[in-house]
Design an enzyme around this catalytic site. Structure first.
Site, short mmCIF file in Angstrom:
data_model
loop_
_atom_site.label_atom_id
_atom_site.label_comp_id
_atom_site.label_asym_id
_atom_site.label_seq_id
_atom_site.Cartn_x
_atom_site.Cartn_y
_atom_site.Cartn_z
N HIS A 156 0.82 -1.22 0.00
CA HIS A 156 0.00 0.00 0.00
C HIS A 156 0.84 1.26 0.00
CE1 HIS A 156 -4.06 -1.78 0.84
NE2 HIS A 156 -3.28 -2.82 1.06
N ASP A 363 3.32 9.30 -0.42
CA ASP A 363 2.09 8.56 -0.10
C ASP A 363 1.89 7.50 -1.17
OD1 ASP A 363 -0.24 8.03 1.32
OD2 ASP A 363 -0.79 10.15 1.44
C1 GDG Z 1 -2.25 3.57 3.40
C2 GDG Z 1 -1.22 4.29 2.52
C3 GDG Z 1 -2.85 4.25 0.64
C4 GDG Z 1 -9.15 9.05 8.05
N1 GDG Z 1 -9.61 9.73 9.11
C5 GDG Z 1 -10.85 9.26 9.35
C6 GDG Z 1 -11.13 8.27 8.40
N2 GDG Z 1 -10.07 8.16 7.62
C7 GDG Z 1 -10.00 7.27 6.46
C8 GDG Z 1 -10.03 8.06 5.17
C9 GDG Z 1 -9.37 7.09 4.20
C10 GDG Z 1 -8.37 6.40 5.11
O1 GDG Z 1 -8.79 6.58 6.46
C11 GDG Z 1 -6.96 6.99 4.96
O2 GDG Z 1 -6.44 6.47 3.79
P1 GDG Z 1 -5.18 7.10 3.03
O3 GDG Z 1 -5.06 6.40 1.76
O4 GDG Z 1 -5.42 8.56 2.89
O5 GDG Z 1 -3.91 6.91 3.98
P2 GDG Z 1 -3.22 5.74 4.91
O6 GDG Z 1 -4.01 5.50 6.14
O7 GDG Z 1 -1.83 6.20 5.15
O8 GDG Z 1 -3.23 4.42 4.00
C12 GDG Z 1 -1.93 5.14 1.48
C13 GDG Z 1 -3.74 3.42 1.53
O9 GDG Z 1 -3.01 2.70 2.50
C14 GDG Z 1 -4.57 2.44 0.72
O10 GDG Z 1 -3.77 1.66 -0.09
O11 GDG Z 1 -3.66 5.10 -0.15
O12 GDG Z 1 -0.98 5.75 0.62
O13 GDG Z 1 -0.36 5.11 3.31
O14 GDG Z 1 -10.28 6.16 3.73
O15 GDG Z 1 -11.35 8.41 4.84
N3 GDG Z 1 -12.30 7.59 8.35
C15 GDG Z 1 -13.24 7.92 9.27
N4 GDG Z 1 -13.02 8.89 10.23
C16 GDG Z 1 -11.86 9.58 10.30
O16 GDG Z 1 -11.70 10.46 11.15
N5 GDG Z 1 -14.40 7.28 9.24
#
Ligand code: GDG
Length: 456
Positions: A156, A363
């Site tokens: 990821h 990222d």
């Molecule tokens: C890893 C990789 C890659 C966040 N705050 C809340 C919340 N979230 C949810 C978001 C989104 C997820 O969490 C975060 O996903 P990201 O992709 O932005 O980042 P990472 O956690 O670092 O994920 C990344 C990912 O894996 C998938 O392959 O994209 O690059 O680092 O869905 O919405 N959800 C809720 N409340 C929050 O306060 N419900």
């Protein structure tokens, strides 16, 4: 039909009302809900010993098998090698690399525990889909136990360039172990090229476009950009446009325009750089003072890992300084919240804002960027301002406004452009991005990966 066994460090909570944050949890849960399968991982509990499994049945043919870790395994595997070596290095932060031999031993030991749990449950035709940097040697340990199933790994996070990857002690052992997978999926072509380059130059593997052959064993590699379910997000954000939380937010805003950011509190996300970019906007463009608010939602994450506590302190100081400088009786420029919101509320916040700001320094993908786009109303969409160093920039470059998060003045300039953008241009950009999101949806991501795994 072959069953799917998913392995990841944490599994998402199945119970209603519990929030799955983190891209992996959100992405895998949505994918598995559609097809059913078994999801295995750490329960999040610390016990005297690692490994007594507990099964839980969810809806739609999805079940979970989880087990606790001992304090020592948690410290060495999770806080240690996974999050103080692999996470920083894969995000190009070699300055935060903190290596200890015992952590590497713990990492391998926990991978062996996972391999044993898998062997107990797996049937000969199962497809085994492993997620992320916690389990780079898992397939090798499973092979040592005699397992013959097809193993796929999806990474990821980014794969760093060869010089950076080599800062990891035992990098060659890790890479050799990874070659026991049949398929390795990456988020972008840059990640694939970096990985292939390392195998070729340092391990003498022979490589073609999508295959690495090491000691006679072939591993396929492919690019599978993780996506979202755009229709679900659209309806979630629409249905919750009158939610209590949103009404509270709007009453605080008093018709001011809104810039929103949502991230796990992590140094890879460029939060400090983002606060400075917003400060620069206020500093250099007085017309926005009192007229734009910036909401940062940042649920704490890995608070017990080296590097994360300092980040929290720096952010609090930076937000405090900016607010101290600009706040008026009726306006607070930055609202910085270390808490999570439920998913519908978050999507409704996205829908109500004029700019979604993503400033990752590195990222793998960044799902927030995609969710922001999907949550927008088609007749009046907001603008996505996106770091060129997020994997999502590979797909959304045409519709988003790209920024370099290290360029503070550039970020302020782009925020200005975003806030002043005409409706016709916003709609045009939004349509372009929605086309990409529909094409590279979460379902497409899962299907392409699983089809390729079946075919190896
Ligand atoms: C890893 C990789 C890659 C966040 N705050 C809340 C919340 N979230 C949810 C978001 C989104 C997820 O969490 C975060 O996903 P990201 O992709 O932005 O980042 P990472 O956690 O670092 O994920 C990344 C990912 O894996 C998938 O392959 O994209 O690059 O680092 O869905 O919405 N959800 C809720 N409340 C929050 O306060 N419900």
């Amino acid at each position: 039909m072959a069953r799917i066994l998913v392995v990841s460090n944490r599994v998402a909570p199945l119970a209603e009302g519990q929030v799955a944050t983190g891209g992996l949890a959100v992405g895998v849960l949505d994918a598995l809900k559609e097809v059913g399968g078994i999801w295995m991982g750490w329960s999040g509990e610390i016990a005297r010993e690692s490994g007594t499994p507990r099964a839980e049945q969810g809806s739609g043919g999805l079940s979970l098998i989880t087990w606790p870790l001992s304090q020592y395994d948690y410290d060495t595997f999770y806080r240690g090698f996974a999050n103080s070596v692999l996470w920083p290095v894969f995000h190009f932060r070699t300055d935060l690399l903190h290596y200890r031999d015992e952590d590497y031993e713990g990492y391998k030991r926990v991978n062996r525990i996972f391999a044993e749990q898998l062997r107990r449950v797996a049937q000969p035709d199962d497809l085994i889909w492993v997620h992320d940097y916690h389990f780079l040697p898992l397939a090798q340990h499973c092979r040592e136990l005699g397992m013959q199933q097809k193993f796929g790994l999806f990474l990821h996070i980014p794969f760093p360039s060869d010089q950076v990857f080599r800062t990891i002690p035992h990098h060659a052992d890790l890479a050799r172990a990874m070659a026991a997978f049949d398929l390795i999926g990456l988020q972008t072509n840059d990640d694939l090229l970096a990985m292939r380059d390392y195998y070729e130059r340092h391990l003498g593997a022979s490589t073609s476009h999508d295959t690495v052959v090491l000691n006679g064993k072939a591993t396929r590699m492919g690019v599978y950009p993780i996506g979202v379910c755009p229709e679900d997000i659209q309806s979630l954000s629409r249905e919750h446009r009158n939610s209590r939380e949103l009404i509270k937010l709007k009453s605080g805003l008093q018709h001011r325009r809104l810039i929103i950011s949502v991230d796990r509190l992590d140094y890879s996300k460029g939060l400090v750089e983002r606060f400075r970019g917003f400060e620069c906007l206020l500093d250099t463009r007085p017309k926005f003072r009192g007229h734009v608010s910036f909401v940062q939602i940042a649920p704490p994450s890995r608070a017990d890992v080296h590097g994360y506590r300092n980040l929290r302190r720096t952010l609090e100081q930076t937000a405090g300084r900016i607010n101290g400088r600009w706040t008026e009786l009726s306006w607070t420029p930055i609202r910085y919240m270390n808490r999570s919101f439920d998913r519908p509320t978050l999507m409704s916040f996205f829908r109500a804002s004029q700019v979604g700001l993503v400033t990752s320094l590195r990222d793998g993908m960044n799902l927030v960027a995609k969710e922001y786009v999907a949550a927008q109303p088609e007749d009046d969409p907001g603008v996505l301002v996106l770091s060129e160093f997020a994997g999502a920039a590979h797909e959304l470059a045409e519709g988003a406004l790209l920024i370099n998060p290290y360029d503070t003045a550039g970020m302020a300039r782009t925020l200005h452009t975003a806030l002043d953008m005409e409706s016709s241009e916003r709609k045009h950009r939004h349509e372009i991005m929605m086309d990409v999101l529909r094409k590279n949806s979460l379902a497409a991501w899962r299907e392409r990966f699983m089809d390729d795994l079946k075919g190896v």
